[in-house]
Every structure is written in C-alpha cells, then in structure tokens.
Design an enzyme around this catalytic site. Sequence first.
Site, mmCIF file in Angstrom:
data_model
loop_
_atom_site.group_PDB
_atom_site.id
_atom_site.type_symbol
_atom_site.label_atom_id
_atom_site.label_comp_id
_atom_site.label_asym_id
_atom_site.label_seq_id
_atom_site.Cartn_x
_atom_site.Cartn_y
_atom_site.Cartn_z
ATOM 1 C CB SER A 298 -1.029 0.178 1.296
ATOM 2 O OG SER A 298 -1.524 0.765 1.067
ATOM 3 C CG ASP B 39 5.758 5.533 -11.882
ATOM 4 O OD1 ASP B 39 6.392 4.633 -12.566
ATOM 5 O OD2 ASP B 39 4.809 5.501 -11.641
ATOM 6 C CE LYS C 235 -4.735 -2.238 1.601
ATOM 7 N NZ LYS C 235 -4.988 -0.890 1.213
#
Length: 696
Positions: free
Chosen positions: A464, A475, A489
Amino acid sequence: MRIHYGFLGIFLAIAPSAYALEVGPPPALAPLQGQAQAAHLSAQLLTRYAYKPVPLNDALSVKITNRFIKSLDPDRMLFLQADIDKFMAGSARIDDAIVQEDLDIPFSIFNVYAQRVVDRMTYARSLLKQNFDFSVRESYSLLRDEEPWPQSEPERNELWRKRVKGDWLRLKLAGKADAAIRETLDKRYQNILERAYTYKSDDVFQSFMGAYTTSVDPHTDYFGAAASANFDISMKLSLVGIGAVLQERDGYTTVRELVPGGPAQLSGKLAVGDRIIGVGQGENGTVKEVVGTRLDEVVQMIRGTKDSVVRLDVLPADAGESHRVISLVRDKISLEKQAAKKAILSVEDRGAARRIGVITLPVFYEDFEARRKGDKDYRSASRDVAKLLGELKRENVDGVLIDLRDNGGGSLAEAIDLTGLFVGKGPVVQQRDAEGKVEVESDDLSAPAWAGPVGVLINRGSASASEIFAAAIQDYGRGVIVGEPSFGKGTVQTVINLDNVAHNSKPKFGELKLTIAQFFRVDGGTTQLRGVTPDISLPGLSDPKTLGEASYDNALPWAQIKPAKYTAAGNIAALLPQLESRHDARVQNDRNFQHFVEDAAELKAQREKRVISLNESERQNELTALAARLKAREQTNDGLARSGDDGLEANERSLSADIAMENARKNAKDVLQNEAASIVADEADLLEGTSKPGTR
C-alpha cells in the site's frame, strides 16, 4: 484518512490455568444485542458505499460461512464432515440473520468449535501415555487446507495420532528425553485446551465480522474496541502506560522488556522476568488478582490516563524474593521501535569507500488526532525521515537507501509527503472512486530534501503506502528499486466510526474499515495485484502463494487509467544495465549472498513439501545432511537463523533463551540490505560526472 491492512492481524495471548484430563464443556457463548446491531449497520454501509459493492444475499452468505469455518479450523483437523454438513445447511440464511439482527448461527458454530478444541486436546494429552514406534515408515500431512474433512471419529483420531507423534519426534530429534517430551507436550496441549474456556462473545463477533468483511474484499475489515485502540497506537507510535512489554508465560503476565525512559524503567522497581500477579487502580484501589487472566485484559488494566497511578503486585524474577506491591505513575510512552531510524554503511566501491545512509521505516505512521488538533509537533513518518535526511547530509553520505521491507503501509498523506522529500513538488498518486472520478494527489514541497542517489528496498511484505512511494520513485526515474515484487495492494480504505453513524453517546459498535477507492501510479498503472516490480531483483524468503494480493480469491483486477502530468526527476533507467551487471558480478563472489540464495531455495523446497516423514532414521538423515551443508560454510552469520530446531514453540523456552535468540536474529548480517546499499553506491559512482537527479 486511516488505512489498515487485512494481512496484519492482532494476536491475543491467553493465559492458562490448571485443568485435569477430565474437563467440563466450555461456556456456551451468545451474541450481545449491540453486536447484532453493529453487524446490521455494517451491512448497510458495505452494500451502499463499498468501492465494489457486493449484495448481502444467499451467495455471499455461503462465502461468509465457509470463510468463518476456515478461520476456525484451517487445517481441517477439528470438525468432522458431519459438522460441516450441519453448518452449511443454514449457511444461506446468514444474510437474513444479519438483517434481522440475529447472530445465533455463527455463535452456534463457534460453540461447536470450542467443544472440538477441548475434545481434541484431551485426546492428544491421552496419547502421551503411550510410546510411539518411530521405525515405522509413515508420514504426516503438514498442510490439510485442501484435504477432505475427516468422515469419522476413528479417521480424525488417526490424524491426531500422527500430529502428536510428529510433535514428539521433533523434540526427540532435538535431544529431549521421553519424560521431558511428555511434560512439554502435555503442557502445550493443556494451554490450547484452556483457551476454549477464556473466549468471549467479542472474540466470536470479531471473527465472524472478519469473515463477512473480507468476503466483500480482502482489505475491508471490522474493528472492535480493542482492535481500534491498537490501530490508533500503531499510527501514533505512542500510548499511555508504564512502558513495559508484557508476555504471557505459564499463566503469568511477565515483563519481557522495559521501554527506555518509561515509568517502569525509571522507577527501578520492575525488571525483565518479573511476573505481575495483581493490578490496582489509584493509590488506594483494590488490587485485583490477574494470574490466569488473558494478557489483553491485563494490558488494558495497566494502561490508563496520563499522570494516574497504577499499583502492581509483582512476583520478582528471582524466585527467592517474595511478592511486593509497587506504584507507578502512567505517562506517555513513545514506541521508538516502530519509528524511522538510520544507520550508515561503509561500502567498498572499486577501491574507494562510500558511505550509504540507510533509513529503515517499519510503518507510515501519523498521529492523526494531534494533526487534526493543530499540534505543530505532531509525530509522523515523513517528519522523522526529513530529520534523518538532514543528519545524513551533515554526515556527508554518498547515497540514501530507504528500507521498506515488511512495511505494510499506513497513512496515505505520509506516503505522499515522504515522496516529496525525494522528488519535490508534483503528483504522487492517483485515486479513482466508486463513481469513476479520478483525483491526483500531489506533494507541494518546493524542492526535495535529498537530491542525491536513492535506492528503495522492498519485499513481498511491502504494501500500500510503501508501494505508492516505491512506484513514484520508480516512475519519476528518481532512484533504483531493489528486492522482491511488492504485495500488490492498490486499494484505499477509510475507517468509519459506527457509533458516530448511529449517534451513540458511548462506544458500543466499533469501527468499519471500508474500501472506497483504488490507487493508480502517476504513469497510469495500478499497484493492485501486480505490485511494484523491482529494477534489480533480490532473493526472498516469502511465499507468494500465501502472501500478497494474488493469494486472495476475491482481489480486484489490475487496471490502468490515463497518466498524470509529471516531469521525470532523473533517468535511472539508463543506468540499470550497468547496475545489474555490477550487481551480478559482485554477488557471484559474495559467499554470504550465495548462502542466502541456497537457504531461500531450501526454504522454498520445504514449503512445497506437504508431508513430513514420521520415521526417525529418515528425519535424522535430513538433519545430518543439513548440518553437513552448514558446517561446510566458513561463515554462517548471513541473515538467517542457524540454530537447530529445538522442537519448542512460543513461550516454551526460557525467557532468557527467547531474548538471546531474538538478539541473535537482530545481530545477524543483513545480506540483502548490504547488497542494496552496494547498488546505491554503484548508482552514486555512475552518476558522478553526469547530470545530478533533478536536472535535465
């Protein structure tokens, strides 16, 4: 927003008391009115506001019943097929029962379960009177979760005969004498048996609601009062108490550790190994005996309000001393073990030593209440990490590694703020709600707190909020991600106080953790199901079949949306071929790393064995082969426990032995962290002479 994770459970240690082999039935538990009302209110919220609503109907009722039964008897060793047939006959009525506020069905199942525990442990203890023949070639199924339920009492008895024989053989192979084995196992089974007499309706309701909520989706959950309080403590990293870590041992609440700076440690009145046999409130309150009382109940008695007095009747660890009553003033206790901490590793890099700062973050904590009240000094993960980064800067480190292994997540806001410390201002994560509306969550830090080389170490337990951070670093091209694929998750939860919804004046219904949205990376993909794939893979010890989003039968699928508008902060992808090449060359010559690889492979092979031999010579040959393999190594302090199997379970060793084993694990060489630090050192070397991260 408060985020919690279904795979992180709460363990209740339950203290035993003395029972003879002939015991009466455990108490029949019945639902309380408030529990039935809480279940009905939860159902209304789940069917209306869940991210992917699941209607409460006959089909879901059957799933709830199956999940509830599995939570009670996962290895199919307690119930007979006849029990299951009876349970399932009423399984389709669970939906109607919840609406009608009648929870007799799950409570009747649990009452049968408690009786089966008593029956099975009584039978297991009776088997200890006999001797076992370990020359017979037979085996025992370690995993029976997919096996059929036993059809008859003789079939179930045979399963338990093999289980007891297996427990005996483990102790025998560890060098224990028959008399000691009988004593250890009798005590073990007796402790399990006696738990059936300490269960309360809250335990049943919590288990049932867990079966209901996780049948909707894996991360929807229900918190009773105790679970809610523990969650708040884990987020604040603080509580009000005496500063002692307690453990149940042989029916006594025992001091395992004293928190530095806490009232217990500062007073000098309490020591590790002391046993608490009574608790009193205030200067003059009656001291209530707590021998044989559940640990969670004793803990609640000792916690309280700041500056209040608690009196403890203590039996010192030194058996030569008599018990004494001490008074302690409760205070705020900081749980520093769960806070961010730093270390500096010296890494040899092509003849030069590089200093890599390592920040270990166990959870994304945040004191929600203090922040809401406007407390400028509220505690949070990102604030603590920012301080540590400042210290590492002053200590002139060459790079920073963020270790997020087994970090199950926490505060979404903290994941965003932590990302900002490394990328500055910009989008961090996207959220899509049940109506399809997408919001971009951004950090507004004008400039990163650390602009140098960065690495993030993850494993299967990184979930998470950890995945949000790692995905954003990846990214943005800001740093190298190292380790195992993460948990997967990618959903957002919020916690709803049911008492507020029902306008209750006093706490009564608990809280519902409800999935309301899905996370998406800034590149448009989600971490859901697939997790974050590391740039450089390291071996791991986890089992992806049992740990990770893909292990759930009702997990949401992977999805993709439009990317957010963001500008890369670096181009780590250009360095990956060289980083990978250096990593491969280094670990080929690293004996400790190769030993870890061997041990991980051995652990995987052991997991895949669903049966174990009950023949002594076969098992001894396996142990001999393992001992020979370990003896052939020149170095064994490489991150895995090397002590032999002593056949004992939790709380069966002495406290000093337990603590010694724990310290040995802490002091073992962390080969994965060391290699991750070396990769960051490589990153620093390759970035020298090129554009620094944050410039293009």
